[in-house]
Design an enzyme around this catalytic site. Structure first.
Site, PDB file in Angstrom:
ATOM      1  N   HIS A   1       0.819  -1.113   0.072  1.00  0.00           N
ATOM      2  CA  HIS A   1      -0.137  -0.075  -0.005  1.00  0.00           C
ATOM      3  C   HIS A   1       0.785   1.449  -0.016  1.00  0.00           C
ATOM      4  CE1 HIS A   1      -3.739   2.220   1.938  1.00  0.00           C
ATOM      5  NE2 HIS A   1      -3.250   2.925   1.150  1.00  0.00           N
TER       6      HIS A   1
ATOM      7  N   ARG B   1       0.931   4.739   0.545  1.00  0.00           N
ATOM      8  CA  ARG B   1       0.031   5.570   0.923  1.00  0.00           C
ATOM      9  C   ARG B   1       0.395   6.846   0.827  1.00  0.00           C
ATOM     10  NH1 ARG B   1      -3.309   3.421   5.463  1.00  0.00           N
ATOM     11  NH2 ARG B   1      -4.099   5.419   5.812  1.00  0.00           N
TER      12      ARG B   1
ATOM     13  N   ARG C   1       3.999   6.222   4.899  1.00  0.00           N
ATOM     14  CA  ARG C   1       4.386   6.008   6.298  1.00  0.00           C
ATOM     15  C   ARG C   1       5.072   4.568   6.145  1.00  0.00           C
ATOM     16  NH1 ARG C   1      -1.414   4.650   9.070  1.00  0.00           N
ATOM     17  NH2 ARG C   1      -1.740   7.012   8.341  1.00  0.00           N
TER      18      ARG C   1
ATOM     19  N   GLU D   1     -12.564  -6.413  -3.607  1.00  0.00           N
ATOM     20  CA  GLU D   1     -12.077  -6.921  -2.223  1.00  0.00           C
ATOM     21  C   GLU D   1     -13.087  -6.747  -1.225  1.00  0.00           C
ATOM     22  OE1 GLU D   1      -7.705  -7.136  -1.828  1.00  0.00           O
ATOM     23  OE2 GLU D   1      -7.741  -7.012   0.582  1.00  0.00           O
TER      24      GLU D   1
HETATM   25  N1  PXP Z   1      -6.392  -5.643   1.788  1.00  0.00           N
HETATM   26  C1  PXP Z   1      -6.553  -4.361   1.927  1.00  0.00           C
HETATM   27  C2  PXP Z   1      -7.190  -3.513   0.884  1.00  0.00           C
HETATM   28  C3  PXP Z   1      -5.768  -3.618   2.952  1.00  0.00           C
HETATM   29  O1  PXP Z   1      -5.960  -2.364   2.922  1.00  0.00           O
HETATM   30  C4  PXP Z   1      -5.140  -4.346   4.096  1.00  0.00           C
HETATM   31  C5  PXP Z   1      -4.379  -3.708   4.922  1.00  0.00           C
HETATM   32  O2  PXP Z   1      -3.354  -2.876   4.214  1.00  0.00           O
HETATM   33  C6  PXP Z   1      -5.071  -5.549   3.967  1.00  0.00           C
HETATM   34  C7  PXP Z   1      -5.874  -6.381   2.785  1.00  0.00           C
HETATM   35  C8  PXP Z   1      -4.378  -6.604   4.717  1.00  0.00           C
HETATM   36  O3  PXP Z   1      -4.949  -6.290   6.237  1.00  0.00           O
HETATM   37  P1  PXP Z   1      -3.907  -6.857   7.427  1.00  0.00           P
HETATM   38  O4  PXP Z   1      -2.787  -6.184   7.246  1.00  0.00           O
HETATM   39  O5  PXP Z   1      -5.028  -6.673   8.542  1.00  0.00           O
HETATM   40  O6  PXP Z   1      -3.887  -8.530   7.071  1.00  0.00           O
END
Ligand code: PXP
Length: 245
Positions: free
Chosen positions: A48, A50, A54, A156
Protein backbone atom coordinates in the site's frame (compact mmCIF):
# COMPACT_ATOMS: atom_id res chain seq x y z
CA UNK A 1 -14.04 -24.93 -6.24
CA UNK A 2 -11.75 -22.31 -7.77
CA UNK A 3 -8.20 -22.10 -6.45
CA UNK A 4 -7.73 -19.69 -3.57
CA UNK A 5 -4.72 -17.39 -3.99
CA UNK A 6 -2.82 -15.81 -1.12
CA UNK A 7 -1.41 -12.29 -1.47
CA UNK A 8 1.12 -11.34 1.20
CA UNK A 9 0.96 -7.74 2.35
CA UNK A 10 4.47 -6.71 3.39
CA UNK A 11 3.71 -3.11 4.42
CA UNK A 12 4.74 -3.78 7.99
CA UNK A 13 8.20 -5.00 7.06
CA UNK A 14 8.58 -1.44 5.78
CA UNK A 15 7.08 -0.06 9.01
CA UNK A 16 9.84 -1.81 10.95
CA UNK A 17 12.53 -0.64 8.53
CA UNK A 18 11.31 2.95 8.58
CA UNK A 19 11.49 3.01 12.39
CA UNK A 20 15.25 3.29 11.89
CA UNK A 21 15.84 4.51 8.34
CA UNK A 22 13.15 5.22 5.75
CA UNK A 23 15.07 4.39 2.59
CA UNK A 24 14.59 1.48 0.20
CA UNK A 25 18.12 0.14 0.80
CA UNK A 26 17.79 0.00 4.61
CA UNK A 27 17.16 -3.13 6.72
CA UNK A 28 15.09 -5.24 7.05
CA UNK A 29 15.28 -5.63 3.27
CA UNK A 30 11.82 -5.36 1.74
CA UNK A 31 12.79 -7.20 -1.45
CA UNK A 32 14.16 -10.09 0.59
CA UNK A 33 10.91 -10.20 2.58
CA UNK A 34 8.92 -10.26 -0.66
CA UNK A 35 11.04 -13.04 -2.14
CA UNK A 36 10.85 -15.13 1.05
CA UNK A 37 7.06 -14.61 1.16
CA UNK A 38 6.69 -15.87 -2.38
CA UNK A 39 8.98 -18.84 -1.71
CA UNK A 40 6.89 -19.68 1.35
CA UNK A 41 3.71 -19.97 -0.69
CA UNK A 42 2.48 -16.47 -1.44
CA UNK A 43 0.99 -16.05 -4.92
CA UNK A 44 1.53 -12.30 -5.03
CA UNK A 45 2.86 -9.37 -3.04
CA UNK A 46 0.53 -6.63 -1.85
CA UNK A 47 1.82 -3.19 -0.90
CA UNK A 48 0.00 0.00 0.00
CA UNK A 49 1.67 3.18 -1.21
CA UNK A 50 0.03 5.66 1.15
CA UNK A 51 -0.14 9.37 0.55
CA UNK A 52 2.01 9.99 3.66
CA UNK A 53 4.48 7.18 2.67
CA UNK A 54 4.39 5.89 6.22
CA UNK A 55 5.55 2.42 5.17
CA UNK A 56 6.01 1.64 1.46
CA UNK A 57 8.09 4.19 -0.47
CA UNK A 58 8.05 5.00 -4.19
CA UNK A 59 11.53 3.48 -4.46
CA UNK A 60 10.22 0.22 -2.89
CA UNK A 61 7.55 -0.09 -5.55
CA UNK A 62 10.10 0.46 -8.34
CA UNK A 63 12.53 -2.04 -6.82
CA UNK A 64 9.91 -4.75 -6.28
CA UNK A 65 8.55 -4.26 -9.78
CA UNK A 66 12.04 -4.61 -11.23
CA UNK A 67 13.01 -7.79 -9.37
CA UNK A 68 9.92 -9.82 -8.48
CA UNK A 69 8.84 -12.63 -10.76
CA UNK A 70 5.30 -12.84 -9.35
CA UNK A 71 2.43 -10.31 -9.43
CA UNK A 72 2.35 -7.09 -7.44
CA UNK A 73 -0.99 -5.87 -6.13
CA UNK A 74 -0.69 -2.13 -5.44
CA UNK A 75 -3.15 -0.70 -2.95
CA UNK A 76 -3.68 3.02 -3.43
CA UNK A 77 -6.12 5.88 -3.12
CA UNK A 78 -7.86 6.97 -6.32
CA UNK A 79 -6.01 10.28 -6.63
CA UNK A 80 -4.47 11.82 -9.77
CA UNK A 81 -0.96 11.53 -8.28
CA UNK A 82 -1.38 7.82 -7.52
CA UNK A 83 -2.88 7.19 -10.95
CA UNK A 84 0.28 8.58 -12.56
CA UNK A 85 2.47 6.31 -10.43
CA UNK A 86 0.36 3.23 -11.23
CA UNK A 87 0.30 3.95 -14.95
CA UNK A 88 4.06 4.48 -14.97
CA UNK A 89 4.84 1.34 -12.92
CA UNK A 90 2.14 -0.94 -14.33
CA UNK A 91 1.76 -3.43 -11.48
CA UNK A 92 -0.23 -6.58 -12.25
CA UNK A 93 -3.10 -5.28 -10.12
CA UNK A 94 -4.33 -2.20 -8.31
CA UNK A 95 -6.73 -2.27 -5.38
CA UNK A 96 -8.36 1.12 -4.86
CA UNK A 97 -8.80 1.88 -1.17
CA UNK A 98 -10.11 4.83 0.84
CA UNK A 99 -7.44 6.75 2.67
CA UNK A 100 -7.67 9.08 5.64
CA UNK A 101 -4.52 10.77 6.84
CA UNK A 102 -4.94 10.03 10.53
CA UNK A 103 -6.23 6.47 10.38
CA UNK A 104 -4.04 3.69 11.78
CA UNK A 105 -5.05 1.32 8.99
CA UNK A 106 -7.64 1.23 6.18
CA UNK A 107 -10.67 1.56 8.44
CA UNK A 108 -13.56 0.91 6.08
CA UNK A 109 -14.44 0.19 2.49
CA UNK A 110 -14.59 2.67 -0.37
CA UNK A 111 -17.85 4.54 -0.86
CA UNK A 112 -18.26 3.60 -4.52
CA UNK A 113 -21.87 4.80 -4.52
CA UNK A 114 -20.73 8.33 -3.68
CA UNK A 115 -17.49 8.21 -5.65
CA UNK A 116 -19.18 6.74 -8.75
CA UNK A 117 -18.12 8.65 -11.86
CA UNK A 118 -14.73 9.75 -10.49
CA UNK A 119 -13.84 6.20 -9.45
CA UNK A 120 -15.03 4.81 -12.76
CA UNK A 121 -12.64 7.24 -14.48
CA UNK A 122 -9.70 5.85 -12.49
CA UNK A 123 -10.84 2.25 -13.06
CA UNK A 124 -11.07 2.83 -16.81
CA UNK A 125 -7.63 4.44 -17.11
CA UNK A 126 -5.94 1.67 -15.16
CA UNK A 127 -7.85 -1.12 -16.90
CA UNK A 128 -6.98 0.37 -20.30
CA UNK A 129 -3.30 0.02 -19.31
CA UNK A 130 -3.86 -3.71 -18.67
CA UNK A 131 -3.98 -3.44 -14.88
CA UNK A 132 -6.51 -5.59 -13.02
CA UNK A 133 -8.50 -3.23 -10.81
CA UNK A 134 -10.30 -4.20 -7.64
CA UNK A 135 -12.30 -1.99 -5.29
CA UNK A 136 -12.00 -2.46 -1.54
CA UNK A 137 -15.58 -2.34 -0.28
CA UNK A 138 -17.76 -3.38 2.63
CA UNK A 139 -20.05 -6.37 2.00
CA UNK A 140 -22.99 -4.16 1.08
CA UNK A 141 -25.50 -4.54 -1.78
CA UNK A 142 -25.36 -0.93 -2.98
CA UNK A 143 -21.54 -0.92 -2.96
CA UNK A 144 -21.37 -4.18 -4.91
CA UNK A 145 -23.70 -2.84 -7.58
CA UNK A 146 -21.78 0.44 -7.80
CA UNK A 147 -18.49 -1.49 -8.09
CA UNK A 148 -19.90 -3.51 -10.96
CA UNK A 149 -21.18 -0.32 -12.65
CA UNK A 150 -17.72 1.26 -12.34
CA UNK A 151 -16.26 -1.40 -14.64
CA UNK A 152 -13.90 -2.84 -12.02
CA UNK A 153 -12.86 -6.44 -12.63
CA UNK A 154 -12.83 -7.40 -8.95
CA UNK A 155 -13.96 -6.42 -5.48
CA UNK A 156 -12.09 -7.04 -2.26
CA UNK A 157 -14.40 -7.33 0.71
CA UNK A 158 -13.22 -5.62 3.90
CA UNK A 159 -13.16 -8.36 6.54
CA UNK A 160 -12.21 -5.98 9.38
CA UNK A 161 -15.67 -5.89 11.02
CA UNK A 162 -15.83 -9.70 10.89
CA UNK A 163 -12.30 -10.01 12.29
CA UNK A 164 -12.97 -7.62 15.18
CA UNK A 165 -16.30 -9.21 16.15
CA UNK A 166 -16.88 -12.25 18.35
CA UNK A 167 -19.68 -14.78 18.93
CA UNK A 168 -23.08 -14.06 17.35
CA UNK A 169 -21.93 -10.74 15.88
CA UNK A 170 -19.08 -12.48 14.07
CA UNK A 171 -21.48 -15.14 12.74
CA UNK A 172 -23.72 -12.36 11.40
CA UNK A 173 -20.77 -10.68 9.69
CA UNK A 174 -19.70 -13.99 8.18
CA UNK A 175 -23.19 -14.45 6.73
CA UNK A 176 -23.00 -10.95 5.26
CA UNK A 177 -19.67 -11.79 3.60
CA UNK A 178 -21.02 -15.11 2.28
CA UNK A 179 -24.06 -13.36 0.82
CA UNK A 180 -21.99 -10.51 -0.65
CA UNK A 181 -19.52 -12.92 -2.28
CA UNK A 182 -22.41 -14.68 -4.02
CA UNK A 183 -23.91 -11.41 -5.28
CA UNK A 184 -20.60 -10.09 -6.58
CA UNK A 185 -19.82 -13.39 -8.27
CA UNK A 186 -23.24 -13.46 -9.93
CA UNK A 187 -22.46 -10.06 -11.46
CA UNK A 188 -19.24 -11.46 -12.90
CA UNK A 189 -16.91 -9.72 -10.44
CA UNK A 190 -13.84 -11.57 -9.19
CA UNK A 191 -14.12 -11.80 -5.40
CA UNK A 192 -11.26 -11.13 -2.97
CA UNK A 193 -11.19 -10.52 0.79
CA UNK A 194 -8.82 -9.16 3.38
CA UNK A 195 -8.08 -7.20 6.56
CA UNK A 196 -7.52 -8.47 10.06
CA UNK A 197 -7.27 -12.13 9.00
CA UNK A 198 -5.53 -14.58 11.36
CA UNK A 199 -5.10 -18.36 11.70
CA UNK A 200 -8.29 -18.39 13.74
CA UNK A 201 -10.64 -16.38 11.57
CA UNK A 202 -9.34 -17.20 8.07
CA UNK A 203 -10.76 -20.74 7.58
CA UNK A 204 -14.41 -19.57 7.52
CA UNK A 205 -13.52 -16.92 4.92
CA UNK A 206 -11.40 -19.33 2.87
CA UNK A 207 -14.38 -21.72 2.76
CA UNK A 208 -16.53 -19.16 0.87
CA UNK A 209 -16.41 -20.73 -2.60
CA UNK A 210 -16.72 -17.49 -4.62
CA UNK A 211 -13.63 -15.95 -3.00
CA UNK A 212 -10.50 -16.53 -5.10
CA UNK A 213 -7.94 -14.30 -3.35
CA UNK A 214 -7.08 -13.33 0.21
CA UNK A 215 -4.69 -10.51 1.06
CA UNK A 216 -3.12 -10.89 4.49
CA UNK A 217 -0.39 -8.81 6.11
CA UNK A 218 -0.20 -7.64 9.69
CA UNK A 219 -0.83 -11.00 11.36
CA UNK A 220 1.57 -12.95 9.13
CA UNK A 221 4.40 -10.45 9.54
CA UNK A 222 3.85 -10.34 13.31
CA UNK A 223 3.79 -14.13 13.57
CA UNK A 224 6.97 -14.30 11.48
CA UNK A 225 8.83 -12.56 14.32
CA UNK A 226 8.43 -15.80 16.27
CA UNK A 227 8.49 -18.53 13.62
CA UNK A 228 9.86 -16.92 10.44
CA UNK A 229 8.03 -16.03 7.21
CA UNK A 230 8.32 -19.55 5.83
CA UNK A 231 6.45 -21.09 8.76
CA UNK A 232 3.88 -18.31 9.26
CA UNK A 233 2.89 -18.25 5.59
CA UNK A 234 3.16 -22.04 5.25
CA UNK A 235 0.70 -22.57 8.10
CA UNK A 236 -1.76 -20.05 6.66
CA UNK A 237 -1.55 -21.76 3.27
CA UNK A 238 -2.24 -25.15 4.88
CA UNK A 239 -5.28 -23.75 6.74
CA UNK A 240 -6.61 -22.24 3.51
CA UNK A 241 -6.19 -25.52 1.63
CA UNK A 242 -7.96 -27.47 4.38
CA UNK A 243 -10.85 -24.98 4.49
CA UNK A 244 -11.26 -25.23 0.74
CA UNK A 245 -11.71 -29.03 0.71
N1 PXP B 1 -6.49 -5.67 1.91
C1 PXP B 1 -6.52 -4.32 1.91
C2 PXP B 1 -7.23 -3.62 0.81
C3 PXP B 1 -5.84 -3.58 2.92
O1 PXP B 1 -5.87 -2.24 2.90
C4 PXP B 1 -5.11 -4.29 3.89
C5 PXP B 1 -4.33 -3.53 4.93
O2 PXP B 1 -3.39 -2.74 4.31
C6 PXP B 1 -5.10 -5.69 3.83
C7 PXP B 1 -5.82 -6.35 2.85
C8 PXP B 1 -4.32 -6.51 4.81
O3 PXP B 1 -4.83 -6.34 6.10
P1 PXP B 1 -4.02 -6.94 7.32
O4 PXP B 1 -2.70 -6.25 7.36
O5 PXP B 1 -4.89 -6.61 8.50
O6 PXP B 1 -3.88 -8.41 7.10
Amino acid sequence: MAKLRLGINIDHVATLRNARNATASALPDLLRAAEESLKAGGDSITIHLREDRRHILDADLARLKKHLKKPINLEMAATPAMEIIALRTKPHAVCLVPEKRNEITTEGGLDVVKGGAKLAGTVNKLAAAGIRVSLFINPDAAQILAAWTSGAQAVEFHTGTYANATGAAQKRELKRLQWAAKQAHKLGLEVHAGHGLTYENTPAIAAIPEIVELNIGHFLIGEALFVGLKASIGRMRALMLKARK
